[in-house]
Design a protein around this motif. Structure first.
Motif, PDB file in Angstrom:
ATOM      1  N   LEU A  53       1.012  -1.212  -0.132  1.00  0.00           N
ATOM      2  CA  LEU A  53      -0.126  -0.022  -0.163  1.00  0.00           C
ATOM      3  C   LEU A  53       0.949   1.276  -0.047  1.00  0.00           C
ATOM      4  O   LEU A  53       0.806   2.278  -0.513  1.00  0.00           O
ATOM      5  CB  LEU A  53      -0.814  -0.053   1.155  1.00  0.00           C
ATOM      6  CG  LEU A  53      -1.917  -1.184   1.298  1.00  0.00           C
ATOM      7  CD1 LEU A  53      -2.741  -1.047   2.572  1.00  0.00           C
ATOM      8  CD2 LEU A  53      -2.692  -1.379   0.068  1.00  0.00           C
ATOM      9  N   ALA A  58      -1.321  -1.122  -5.786  1.00  0.00           N
ATOM     10  CA  ALA A  58      -2.680  -1.617  -5.647  1.00  0.00           C
ATOM     11  C   ALA A  58      -2.983  -3.055  -6.129  1.00  0.00           C
ATOM     12  O   ALA A  58      -3.452  -3.799  -5.476  1.00  0.00           O
ATOM     13  CB  ALA A  58      -3.688  -0.656  -6.059  1.00  0.00           C
ATOM     14  N   MET A  93      -4.721   6.169  -4.299  1.00  0.00           N
ATOM     15  CA  MET A  93      -3.959   5.838  -3.048  1.00  0.00           C
ATOM     16  C   MET A  93      -3.147   7.256  -2.413  1.00  0.00           C
ATOM     17  O   MET A  93      -2.521   8.072  -3.202  1.00  0.00           O
ATOM     18  CB  MET A  93      -3.392   4.816  -2.922  1.00  0.00           C
ATOM     19  CG  MET A  93      -3.974   3.460  -3.431  1.00  0.00           C
ATOM     20  SD  MET A  93      -3.044   2.073  -4.037  1.00  0.00           S
ATOM     21  CE  MET A  93      -2.335   1.535  -2.292  1.00  0.00           C
ATOM     22  N   PHE A 192      -8.785   0.666   0.259  1.00  0.00           N
ATOM     23  CA  PHE A 192      -7.822  -0.209   1.120  1.00  0.00           C
ATOM     24  C   PHE A 192      -8.045   0.374   2.436  1.00  0.00           C
ATOM     25  O   PHE A 192      -8.010   1.563   3.027  1.00  0.00           O
ATOM     26  CB  PHE A 192      -6.500   0.029   0.421  1.00  0.00           C
ATOM     27  CG  PHE A 192      -6.383  -0.615  -0.833  1.00  0.00           C
ATOM     28  CD1 PHE A 192      -6.197  -2.051  -0.773  1.00  0.00           C
ATOM     29  CD2 PHE A 192      -6.105  -0.045  -1.978  1.00  0.00           C
ATOM     30  CE1 PHE A 192      -5.933  -2.779  -1.979  1.00  0.00           C
ATOM     31  CE2 PHE A 192      -5.933  -0.503  -3.315  1.00  0.00           C
ATOM     32  CZ  PHE A 192      -5.711  -1.920  -3.307  1.00  0.00           C
ATOM     33  N   GLY A 195      -5.904   3.563   5.199  1.00  0.00           N
ATOM     34  CA  GLY A 195      -5.733   4.575   4.111  1.00  0.00           C
ATOM     35  C   GLY A 195      -6.328   5.630   4.369  1.00  0.00           C
ATOM     36  O   GLY A 195      -7.432   5.796   5.110  1.00  0.00           O
TER      37      GLY A 195
END
Length: 349
Positions: A53, A58, A93, A192, A195
């Motif tokens: 991560l 991903a 992300m 996720f 996060g």
């Protein structure tokens, strides 16, 4: 005669060799233990997932055993089974650093691994449940007992598009209803965990600072509502459109301008067509209303100049009068990203 000293030295040598052997075995055991903790333990398994991560990998994170989920698993957990995977990509992300496993507890074959980390500017702690998946030779393999993914149930008011960590999304692209999506219905988005997700709006019509959402609990739902606010440019445009509408109303040479929020009532006859003007335009303020905005009841004044002939004695009276009225408006966002402004008032006809 020299056999006794020799035997004594041999015993010393054997003893030393035994001690060295024990030390080597202890060192080997310590090395194996260290290798196990660093590479093969449940904590190492979780740390590798978080490292993926942190590096924005991903696709590889989704391939970790126990991460990916099916719709029936989401439904069984009380989560939206049609949750979109649009945010399960590197572009959506954010930063994840300072990853450290701080505890590992065996609860009867299920290991609870607690990890601390920094998600953007936020310090976080998450506990994962890990179970044995099998082995490769003598090396154990692990899987997440419960997926570390989570679901953000997001409502964005005042805009059809928004961005998450800079990744732009249109509601209709991620809603299972597509172009028929209710703009006020929650959007279920898989994310996720852990996060940090910053949700914001930045269009020519509406904008809002980012709302930070920390997803730190696996396989749960996080409810988030974002209210976009009209931009100053859009507010100025609405003011202009309202003024243009009222000015247009004032060109109608009738006592009750059609579709307009003002008018004048008399029981007598008019000598000539009335002349309207706007004496005071309303000062427009916008308030949230559903997925758009509204202009709350706002005062304004029109001026009428007209000659009235009495039906009783035929006398003529010159009327020069300010007529107060109230303006309201509903501003609806259209699918193409523009807005429809419908000006109204209690006297609209």
């Amino acid at each position: 005669m020299n056999s006794s000293p020799r035997r004594s030295r041999l015993w010393v040598d054997l003893t030393l060799l035994g001690i060295v052997g024990v030390l080597l075995i202890a060192a080997a055991a310590a090395a194996v233990g260290s290798l196990y903790r660093e590479f093969y333990s449940p904590s190492a398994f979780v740390e590798r997932y978080l490292t993926l991560l942190s590096e924005g990998r991903a696709a590889e994170a989704l391939m970790v055993d126990g991460v990916a989920v099916a719709s029936n698993e989401l439904e069984a957990a009380g989560l939206t089974p049609t949750a979109s995977d649009a945010l399960l990509r590197p572009d959506a992300m954010a930063t994840l650093t300072d990853i450290t496993a701080v505890s590992e507890t065996d609860t009867g074959g299920v290991f609870e691994v607690t990890v601390e980390y920094e998600a953007g500017a936020y310090a976080g702690t998450t506990t994962f449940e890990v179970e044995r998946a099998g082995a490769v030779g003598v090396v154990p393999t692990w899987r997440f007992l419960k997926s570390p993914l989570a679901v953000i149930e997001l409502v964005v008011k005042g805009a059809h598009t928004f961005d998450v960590n800079g990744f732009v999304i249109d509601k209709r692209q991620v809603s299972p209803d597509g172009s028929e999506a209710d703009p006020l219905a929650p959007l279920a988005l898989l994310v996720f965990s852990p996060g940090i997700y910053s949700v914001s709006v930045d269009t020519s019509i509406a904008a809002t600072p980012g709302v930070a959402v920390l997803s730190d609990t696996p396989f749960t739902a996080v409810d988030v509502t974002v209210q976009a606010e009209p931009t100053s440019e859009f507010a100025a445009l609405v003011q202009q459109r309202v003024e243009e509408f009222l000015t247009g109303c004032a060109t109608q040479e009738v006592l009750q301008p059609t579709g307009c929020p003002f008018g004048y009532f008399v029981q007598d006859r008019i000598v000539s067509p009335p002349v309207w003007s706007i004496a005071a335009q309303p000062t427009v303020a916008l308030e949230p209303s559903g997925n758009g905005w509204k202009i709350p009841a706002t005062e304004a004044r029109a001026r009428i100049d007209v000659e009235i002939r009495s039906i009783f004695d035929g006398s003529v009276t010159q009327i020069n009068e300010d007529v107060p009225f109230i303006v309201t408006s509903e501003i609806t966002l259209l699918p193409d990203g523009t807005a429809s402004i419908a000006v109204a008032g209690p006297d609209t006809r």
